[in-house]
Write an enzyme that holds these catalytic residues in place. Sequence first.
Site, mmCIF file in Angstrom:
data_model
loop_
_atom_site.group_PDB
_atom_site.id
_atom_site.type_symbol
_atom_site.label_atom_id
_atom_site.label_comp_id
_atom_site.label_asym_id
_atom_site.label_seq_id
_atom_site.Cartn_x
_atom_site.Cartn_y
_atom_site.Cartn_z
ATOM 1 N N HIS A 9 3.900 -8.388 -2.455
ATOM 2 C CA HIS A 9 3.762 -7.123 -1.725
ATOM 3 C C HIS A 9 5.060 -6.329 -1.723
ATOM 4 O O HIS A 9 6.155 -6.868 -1.945
ATOM 5 C CB HIS A 9 3.315 -7.395 -0.292
ATOM 6 C CG HIS A 9 4.315 -8.181 0.510
ATOM 7 N ND1 HIS A 9 5.446 -7.607 1.069
ATOM 8 C CD2 HIS A 9 4.360 -9.500 0.840
ATOM 9 C CE1 HIS A 9 6.141 -8.528 1.709
ATOM 10 N NE2 HIS A 9 5.511 -9.688 1.581
ATOM 11 N N GLU A 82 0.677 -15.651 3.392
ATOM 12 C CA GLU A 82 1.966 -16.334 3.432
ATOM 13 C C GLU A 82 1.832 -17.611 4.249
ATOM 14 O O GLU A 82 0.854 -17.812 4.979
ATOM 15 C CB GLU A 82 3.000 -15.382 4.057
ATOM 16 C CG GLU A 82 4.418 -15.913 4.147
ATOM 17 C CD GLU A 82 5.012 -16.271 2.804
ATOM 18 O OE1 GLU A 82 4.723 -17.399 2.326
ATOM 19 O OE2 GLU A 82 5.776 -15.465 2.242
#
Length: 217
Positions: A9, A82
Amino acid sequence: MLDILLIRHGETDWNVDKRLQGHIDISLNAEGQRQAAALGRVLENEPLDAIYASDLQRARDTAQAVATRQGKTVQIDPALRERCYGGFEGLQHHDIEQRYPEDFAAWKSRELDARYPAGERIAETMREFSGRAVSAVSAIVREGAADGHRKIAIVTHGGVLECIYRWARQTGFAHARDFDIFNASINRLQWDGERIHIRQWADIAHLSPQVLDEVDR
């Protein structure tokens, strides 16, 4: 053969502050939005059969910048999140060291089965997280190959990229990371039906040289 673009990202304010995000849903900052737009432009003419992303907005919004130019819908997979760091989340490194010195030492020594103190959520061990990340990417890749896809993009997080790199290279977590994980980087892999191979790693030619590396190194 299936080509895979594994993408981290874009930048967030917490990346800049070196503050652990984990499962906390932090948005892209202005630089991250610029990086996502640059990513969309550089990939505009690459034919992607599918685009996948973590459900956290920093990954989802980065993927959307690519999908919009491709005329595609982003397929959301929470398993691409994550690592969950429990009570470490939201803290900077020096805060973690002061508040949880023994757990901080276990983190820095890369202990596979260390579980950090719980916060809003229960932390994952590195072994648990790696298993989740590899399983998620493997499932996407196998499904894509079965559907006849030739190229897909997966937009996820720095920790997931590290797990996939080590899985592809067949190295463990005992040694410190010696490869880059940049915001909005393009990492090119290929699935041969049995294994994933790394073709190109940490491509940031589409970005400015100030792009940040993953903080946990």
